[in-house]
Design a protein around this motif. Sequence first.
Motif, PDB file in Angstrom:
ATOM      1  N   LYS A   4       0.832  -1.210   0.000  1.00 15.63           N
ATOM      2  CA  LYS A   4       0.000   0.000   0.000  1.00 15.63           C
ATOM      3  C   LYS A   4       0.863   1.256   0.000  1.00 15.63           C
ATOM      4  O   LYS A   4       0.569   2.231  -0.687  1.00 15.63           O
ATOM      5  CB  LYS A   4      -0.945   0.014   1.200  1.00 15.63           C
ATOM      6  N   LEU A   5       1.931   1.216   0.773  1.00 17.86           N
ATOM      7  CA  LEU A   5       2.857   2.346   0.822  1.00 17.86           C
ATOM      8  C   LEU A   5       3.516   2.562  -0.541  1.00 17.86           C
ATOM      9  O   LEU A   5       3.637   3.696  -1.007  1.00 17.86           O
ATOM     10  CB  LEU A   5       3.915   2.102   1.894  1.00 17.86           C
ATOM     11  N   LEU A   6       3.910   1.482  -1.186  1.00 16.38           N
ATOM     12  CA  LEU A   6       4.530   1.595  -2.504  1.00 16.38           C
ATOM     13  C   LEU A   6       3.547   2.150  -3.537  1.00 16.38           C
ATOM     14  O   LEU A   6       3.912   2.997  -4.362  1.00 16.38           O
ATOM     15  CB  LEU A   6       5.069   0.246  -2.961  1.00 16.38           C
ATOM     16  N   LEU A   7       2.306   1.717  -3.490  1.00 12.10           N
ATOM     17  CA  LEU A   7       1.300   2.245  -4.426  1.00 12.10           C
ATOM     18  C   LEU A   7       1.049   3.726  -4.172  1.00 12.10           C
ATOM     19  O   LEU A   7       0.823   4.490  -5.112  1.00 12.10           O
ATOM     20  CB  LEU A   7       0.010   1.436  -4.331  1.00 12.10           C
ATOM     21  N   ALA A   8       1.104   4.146  -2.922  1.00  4.95           N
ATOM     22  CA  ALA A   8       0.976   5.578  -2.602  1.00  4.95           C
ATOM     23  C   ALA A   8       2.170   6.344  -3.178  1.00  4.95           C
ATOM     24  O   ALA A   8       2.006   7.459  -3.694  1.00  4.95           O
ATOM     25  CB  ALA A   8       0.879   5.788  -1.098  1.00  4.95           C
ATOM     26  N   LEU A   9       3.355   5.753  -3.101  1.00  4.00           N
ATOM     27  CA  LEU A   9       4.542   6.369  -3.701  1.00  4.00           C
ATOM     28  C   LEU A   9       4.368   6.527  -5.209  1.00  4.00           C
ATOM     29  O   LEU A   9       4.670   7.578  -5.769  1.00  4.00           O
ATOM     30  CB  LEU A   9       5.795   5.535  -3.406  1.00  4.00           C
ATOM     31  N   VAL A  10       3.859   5.501  -5.852  1.00  2.49           N
ATOM     32  CA  VAL A  10       3.630   5.564  -7.305  1.00  2.49           C
ATOM     33  C   VAL A  10       2.686   6.713  -7.635  1.00  2.49           C
ATOM     34  O   VAL A  10       2.923   7.474  -8.580  1.00  2.49           O
ATOM     35  CB  VAL A  10       3.071   4.223  -7.838  1.00  2.49           C
ATOM     36  N   ARG A  15       2.397  12.480  -9.995  1.00  4.40           N
ATOM     37  CA  ARG A  15       2.112  13.918  -9.905  1.00  4.40           C
ATOM     38  C   ARG A  15       3.350  14.780 -10.166  1.00  4.40           C
ATOM     39  O   ARG A  15       3.250  16.003 -10.251  1.00  4.40           O
ATOM     40  CB  ARG A  15       1.521  14.252  -8.542  1.00  4.40           C
ATOM     41  N   GLN A  16       4.503  14.161 -10.270  1.00  2.24           N
ATOM     42  CA  GLN A  16       5.741  14.904 -10.533  1.00  2.24           C
ATOM     43  C   GLN A  16       5.710  15.495 -11.947  1.00  2.24           C
ATOM     44  O   GLN A  16       5.059  14.949 -12.836  1.00  2.24           O
ATOM     45  CB  GLN A  16       6.950  13.980 -10.395  1.00  2.24           C
ATOM     46  N   PRO A  17       6.415  16.596 -12.169  1.00  2.00           N
ATOM     47  CA  PRO A  17       6.481  17.172 -13.519  1.00  2.00           C
ATOM     48  C   PRO A  17       7.036  16.145 -14.515  1.00  2.00           C
ATOM     49  O   PRO A  17       7.810  15.260 -14.137  1.00  2.00           O
ATOM     50  CB  PRO A  17       7.448  18.347 -13.370  1.00  2.00           C
ATOM     51  N   LEU A  18       6.665  16.285 -15.774  1.00  2.00           N
ATOM     52  CA  LEU A  18       7.101  15.350 -16.809  1.00  2.00           C
ATOM     53  C   LEU A  18       8.621  15.243 -16.900  1.00  2.00           C
ATOM     54  O   LEU A  18       9.152  14.216 -17.307  1.00  2.00           O
ATOM     55  CB  LEU A  18       6.533  15.750 -18.167  1.00  2.00           C
ATOM     56  N   SER A  20      10.722  15.432 -14.351  1.00  2.00           N
ATOM     57  CA  SER A  20      11.303  14.968 -13.089  1.00  2.00           C
ATOM     58  C   SER A  20      11.921  13.577 -13.251  1.00  2.00           C
ATOM     59  O   SER A  20      11.236  12.635 -13.655  1.00  2.00           O
ATOM     60  CB  SER A  20      10.241  14.911 -12.001  1.00  2.00           C
ATOM     61  N   PRO A  21      13.207  13.433 -12.903  1.00  4.28           N
ATOM     62  CA  PRO A  21      13.834  12.107 -12.966  1.00  4.28           C
ATOM     63  C   PRO A  21      13.167  11.086 -12.046  1.00  4.28           C
ATOM     64  O   PRO A  21      13.286   9.887 -12.281  1.00  4.28           O
ATOM     65  CB  PRO A  21      15.278  12.364 -12.532  1.00  4.28           C
ATOM     66  N   LEU A  22      12.466  11.539 -11.034  1.00  4.08           N
ATOM     67  CA  LEU A  22      11.787  10.615 -10.129  1.00  4.08           C
ATOM     68  C   LEU A  22      10.800   9.725 -10.883  1.00  4.08           C
ATOM     69  O   LEU A  22      10.546   8.595 -10.475  1.00  4.08           O
ATOM     70  CB  LEU A  22      11.079  11.391  -9.014  1.00  4.08           C
ATOM     71  N   ARG A  23      10.273  10.218 -12.002  1.00  7.21           N
ATOM     72  CA  ARG A  23       9.307   9.444 -12.789  1.00  7.21           C
ATOM     73  C   ARG A  23       9.898   8.142 -13.323  1.00  7.21           C
ATOM     74  O   ARG A  23       9.174   7.194 -13.570  1.00  7.21           O
ATOM     75  CB  ARG A  23       8.738  10.285 -13.922  1.00  7.21           C
ATOM     76  N   TRP A  24      11.216   8.077 -13.534  1.00  9.14           N
ATOM     77  CA  TRP A  24      11.821   6.841 -14.018  1.00  9.14           C
ATOM     78  C   TRP A  24      12.853   6.249 -13.069  1.00  9.14           C
ATOM     79  O   TRP A  24      13.257   5.113 -13.241  1.00  9.14           O
ATOM     80  CB  TRP A  24      12.414   6.986 -15.421  1.00  9.14           C
ATOM     81  N   THR A  25      13.248   6.978 -12.029  1.00  5.27           N
ATOM     82  CA  THR A  25      14.257   6.432 -11.115  1.00  5.27           C
ATOM     83  C   THR A  25      13.654   5.743  -9.895  1.00  5.27           C
ATOM     84  O   THR A  25      14.371   5.007  -9.205  1.00  5.27           O
ATOM     85  CB  THR A  25      15.220   7.535 -10.631  1.00  5.27           C
ATOM     86  N   PHE A  26      12.388   5.931  -9.620  1.00 13.69           N
ATOM     87  CA  PHE A  26      11.817   5.310  -8.421  1.00 13.69           C
ATOM     88  C   PHE A  26      11.853   3.787  -8.508  1.00 13.69           C
ATOM     89  O   PHE A  26      11.856   3.095  -7.495  1.00 13.69           O
ATOM     90  CB  PHE A  26      10.399   5.827  -8.131  1.00 13.69           C
ATOM     91  N   TYR A  27      11.951   3.256  -9.712  1.00 11.88           N
ATOM     92  CA  TYR A  27      12.013   1.800  -9.874  1.00 11.88           C
ATOM     93  C   TYR A  27      13.267   1.216  -9.215  1.00 11.88           C
ATOM     94  O   TYR A  27      13.296   0.038  -8.885  1.00 11.88           O
ATOM     95  CB  TYR A  27      12.011   1.418 -11.358  1.00 11.88           C
ATOM     96  N   SER A  28      14.303   2.035  -9.045  1.00 12.18           N
ATOM     97  CA  SER A  28      15.548   1.535  -8.446  1.00 12.18           C
ATOM     98  C   SER A  28      15.337   1.098  -6.993  1.00 12.18           C
ATOM     99  O   SER A  28      16.166   0.372  -6.441  1.00 12.18           O
ATOM    100  CB  SER A  28      16.657   2.576  -8.537  1.00 12.18           C
ATOM    101  N   ALA A  29      14.249   1.503  -6.371  1.00  9.43           N
ATOM    102  CA  ALA A  29      13.950   1.077  -5.005  1.00  9.43           C
ATOM    103  C   ALA A  29      13.371  -0.335  -4.969  1.00  9.43           C
ATOM    104  O   ALA A  29      13.219  -0.914  -3.897  1.00  9.43           O
ATOM    105  CB  ALA A  29      12.960   2.048  -4.356  1.00  9.43           C
ATOM    106  N   LEU A  30      13.070  -0.891  -6.133  1.00 13.11           N
ATOM    107  CA  LEU A  30      12.468  -2.220  -6.219  1.00 13.11           C
ATOM    108  C   LEU A  30      13.493  -3.240  -6.715  1.00 13.11           C
ATOM    109  O   LEU A  30      13.954  -3.124  -7.844  1.00 13.11           O
ATOM    110  CB  LEU A  30      11.294  -2.215  -7.197  1.00 13.11           C
ATOM    111  N   ASP A  61       4.893   8.251 -23.854  1.00  8.40           N
ATOM    112  CA  ASP A  61       4.051   9.442 -24.003  1.00  8.40           C
ATOM    113  C   ASP A  61       3.893  10.201 -22.688  1.00  8.40           C
ATOM    114  O   ASP A  61       3.152  11.170 -22.593  1.00  8.40           O
ATOM    115  CB  ASP A  61       2.690   9.082 -24.593  1.00  8.40           C
ATOM    116  N   GLY A  62       4.631   9.758 -21.645  1.00  7.21           N
ATOM    117  CA  GLY A  62       4.628  10.465 -20.367  1.00  7.21           C
ATOM    118  C   GLY A  62       3.539  10.015 -19.410  1.00  7.21           C
ATOM    119  O   GLY A  62       3.432  10.532 -18.305  1.00  7.21           O
ATOM    120  N   ASN A  63       2.737   9.049 -19.810  1.00  5.95           N
ATOM    121  CA  ASN A  63       1.687   8.527 -18.951  1.00  5.95           C
ATOM    122  C   ASN A  63       2.144   7.228 -18.298  1.00  5.95           C
ATOM    123  O   ASN A  63       3.208   6.711 -18.612  1.00  5.95           O
ATOM    124  CB  ASN A  63       0.412   8.299 -19.766  1.00  5.95           C
ATOM    125  N   PHE A  64       1.313   6.693 -17.422  1.00  2.00           N
ATOM    126  CA  PHE A  64       1.610   5.434 -16.763  1.00  2.00           C
ATOM    127  C   PHE A  64       0.537   4.425 -17.148  1.00  2.00           C
ATOM    128  O   PHE A  64      -0.629   4.786 -17.334  1.00  2.00           O
ATOM    129  CB  PHE A  64       1.617   5.611 -15.239  1.00  2.00           C
TER     130      PHE A  64
END
Length: 153
Positions: A4-10, A15-18, A20-30, A61-64
């Motif tokens: 649940k915490l991870l889904l909240a992180l996603v 919501r990060q700007p297009l 933002s590196p966080l959009r593709w780097t958060f996977y490194s936590a997995l 296209d910047g979406n998930f």
Amino acid sequence: QVPKLLLALVEEVKRQPLTSPLRWTFYSALPPLATAPAFFRSAVSQLHRALRSHDCMLTDDGNFCVPRLALRCSPEVRSAFALDINDAVADSDIGADQEDQTTDGGAAAPNPGSVTTGPQSPLRTALQAQGQHLVHEQVEASVSAGLLDSLGV
């Protein structure tokens, strides 16, 4: 609670700007399931299972989207999806003059991995009609194939 915490992180990452590196780097936590220590495999498996059914995979296209709807591909294949067929023909007619244009202050050639804003290629239209998406280039470059496999990409 961890899934649940991870889904909240996603959701926060979305919501990060297009740019933002966080959009593709958060996977490194997995960690990929195959490299997770035996003690944590059950928890990692639960995380992956939760993500497989969640719009968590960044697309070009910047979406998930849900990971199973995202496709990986080589840069050559990506360019076929990105370029309008008429642009591809026009680019092939430019030939050697293209290098001179970019060194003389002219416009640089489009990045073959980027999506054009003009008309789409018939391949991209067909891909979208099937509900499929291309994984974002940055995700493919930075996320291990093992993790993408575990998520169903």
